[in-house]
Write a protein that holds these residues in place. Structure first.
Motif, short mmCIF file in Angstrom:
data_model
loop_
_atom_site.label_atom_id
_atom_site.label_comp_id
_atom_site.label_asym_id
_atom_site.label_seq_id
_atom_site.Cartn_x
_atom_site.Cartn_y
_atom_site.Cartn_z
N ARG A 73 36.40 37.43 44.74
CA ARG A 73 37.08 37.29 46.24
C ARG A 73 38.29 38.09 46.22
O ARG A 73 39.07 38.28 45.57
N ASN A 74 38.63 38.51 47.43
CA ASN A 74 39.74 39.18 48.14
C ASN A 74 40.18 40.26 47.31
O ASN A 74 41.44 40.35 46.95
N THR A 75 39.24 40.99 46.52
CA THR A 75 39.86 42.17 46.26
C THR A 75 38.83 43.29 46.32
O THR A 75 37.58 43.10 46.60
N LEU A 76 39.19 44.53 45.96
CA LEU A 76 38.22 45.80 46.23
C LEU A 76 37.50 45.86 44.57
O LEU A 76 38.23 45.84 43.68
N VAL A 77 36.22 46.25 44.79
CA VAL A 77 35.51 46.20 43.50
C VAL A 77 34.94 47.85 43.49
O VAL A 77 34.35 48.20 44.40
N HIS A 78 35.51 48.84 42.57
CA HIS A 78 35.12 50.03 42.72
C HIS A 78 34.06 50.37 41.67
O HIS A 78 34.12 49.97 40.32
N ARG A 100 34.58 41.10 49.43
CA ARG A 100 33.90 40.07 49.65
C ARG A 100 35.20 39.01 49.76
O ARG A 100 35.90 38.67 49.00
N PHE A 101 35.66 38.88 51.19
CA PHE A 101 37.02 38.05 51.51
C PHE A 101 36.70 36.75 51.81
O PHE A 101 35.56 36.57 52.36
N ASP A 102 37.61 35.72 51.83
CA ASP A 102 37.39 34.55 52.11
C ASP A 102 37.64 34.04 53.51
O ASP A 102 38.33 35.15 54.04
N GLY A 103 37.16 33.12 54.23
CA GLY A 103 37.60 32.93 55.55
C GLY A 103 36.27 33.02 56.49
O GLY A 103 35.50 33.93 56.07
#
Length: 477
Positions: free
Chosen positions: A183-188, A211-214
């Protein structure tokens, strides 16, 4: 009636002189449009196609293009039809492949025998763990309905997965992944292709997954390819070295379709106005938006954002999309977020606000809109030159149906000879006359409003004349 009084005669003459032009039909003239250009027709062509330049689109006051006109030298409107992207592009509907299961890659201890049923996969020299890895096939996997065989107990899983796409007949434009993401990070992700599991070719991709929370938080599990990829007879390998919490179980390919599509029109917006923890852009045009590209001006920026729009200050903001704005010039090979597609809509204001209470980047944001292209099919009748005019509020449409011109055209409207457009005049998009027109009710033009003002003034003048005559009659008794 006694008209011997000079001032009474003067008032009646003034009323007639002012009111006579207002009684004319509400027919626009070229001078009433904010943007005007000259059509330069190919030699011998009378039925042509012309594209509105970006300067015209930034002044259009109707989302449907009602305030577009083509005039001949006599000031008469010539027949024209609006050509939408659907009239200009030739493409097949989006098609997806079946789901291809992911086969985890693993390594074994040095000197340990290979697991039963395992197949060796050669890794590239520039990967995190160059050398060999292993994958286990199973009969159930080949149906695409189950995961691969379990990794042996003494094996070390790699941050990578293999896909057997050899049977796929179509080139792919994107990969839709079934995956768990941190969550809340970029995956390259790194994508490679091989025909023999030994020799691998790197495949350029666009952007990371996230994929971010909220509520309404941004998420992306589609890996777009920079160009269509032929996968027939080939394997695909995805790797995410150094990024924990990623688990890819399957992919579905989006089939690339051959198409001729009118390119989008891009236009940079001026700096947004700060409004609390958001930036607001006021748009002086009604041209529909296809996408918005919000770019960070400062390196090492990452912030999730929500994008909203509205047509009037009295309306509540309407959510359009959510995304992540990032600029990582010094991380790896550097990366920046791309333009975000919007539901095709026309708004007069855009707002970008940070999600989850985060502040907007201190370095500021640059917004660029991508507009829906608009082309015309024009029947050049009457004397030249022909003037293309755009940008007049509260204007009714004068276009004919595209099928009408298509019925008399020997070729498809999208294949008509193209006329060049030479700009003649471009008033400021927020010119005072446009802002004055926006104060009027919908469907009421400046000319109509002027007519009513003249009529009201006429009634007042006649009332004054009647009052003066009444006083004369009263005084003579």
């Amino acid at each position: 009636m006694n008209l011997s009084k000079p001032w009474i005669v003067s008032m009646l003459l003034a009323l007639c002189s002012v009111g006579s032009p207002a009684w004319a039909a509400d027919t626009p003239t070229p001078a009433e449009f904010a943007w005007r250009g000259q059509l330069v027709l190919p030699p011998g062509a009378s039925l042509v196609r012309a594209a509105l330049p970006v300067e015209a689109l930034l002044r259009m006051q109707s989302a449907a293009g009602h305030d577009v006109r083509v005039f001949n030298a006599d000031g008469a409107v010539v027949p024209y039809a609006l050509l939408r992207p659907a009239d200009l592009e030739r493409s097949a509907p989006a098609v997806q492949t079946r789901a291809y299961p992911a086969y985890p890659l693993f390594t074994t201890s040095t000197g340990a025998p290979a697991a039963p049923g395992a197949v060796e996969v050669r890794l590239s020299a520039d990967t995190a763990t160059p050398g060999s890895a292993w994958v286990r096939w199973s009969a159930a996997d080949k149906t695409g309905t189950k995961a691969s065989a379990a990794i042996p107990a003494n094996a070390q899983p790699l941050q990578a997965a293999l896909f057997d796409t050899r049977a796929e007949q179509h080139p792919l434009a994107a990969l839709r992944l079934t995956a768990e993401l941190p969550r809340n990070t970029l995956v390259h992700l790194r994508l490679e292709s091989s025909a023999n599991l030994q020799d691998w070719q790197s495949v350029p991709v666009k952007g990371p997954l996230f994929r971010f929370d909220g509520a309404d938080a941004p998420a992306n599990t589609v890996l777009e390819l920079q160009q269509p990829l032929e996968v027939k007879g080939r394997y695909l390998r995805l790797a995410w070295a150094g990024q924990d919490g990623v688990n890819v179980t399957a992919l579905t390919g989006q089939v690339a379709t051959a198409q001729t599509q009118a390119p989008r029109v891009r236009a940079a917006l001026p700096p947004g106005a700060p409004d609390g923890n958001s930036l607001v852009w006021t748009l002086p045009f009604a041209t529909p938006l296809l996408a918005l590209h919000v770019e960070a001006l400062q390196d090492n920026t990452l912030v999730p954002v929500r994008i909203s729009g509205r047509n009037d200050a009295s309306q509540p903001w309407r959510a359009l999309a959510s995304s992540v704005v990032y600029r990582l010039d010094t991380v790896g090979q550097g990366s920046r977020n791309r333009a975000l597609d919007l539901p095709t809509t026309s708004v007069r204001a855009l707002r970008v606000e940070a999600s989850n209470g985060q502040p907007l980047p201190a370095g500021g944001l640059q917004a660029t809109v991508e507009l829906a292209p608009l082309q015309l099919a024009v029947l050049a009748s009457g004397p030249a030159p022909f003037t293309l005019a755009v940008g007049r509020p509260n204007t009714t449409s004068a276009a004919v149906e595209a099928g009408v011109l298509g019925a008399v055209s020997p070729a498809r409207l999208a294949e008509l000879p193209a006329a060049a457009v030479k700009q003649l005049r471009a008033d400021a998009p927020d010119a005072p006359q446009l802002w004055a027109a926006k104060l009027l009710p919908s469907g009421v033009s400046l000319r109509t409003a002027t007519l009513w003002l003249v009529l009201v003034a006429g009634v007042l003048v006649l009332a004054g004349v009647a009052y003066a005559l009444l006083r004369q009659l009263t005084g003579s008794k």
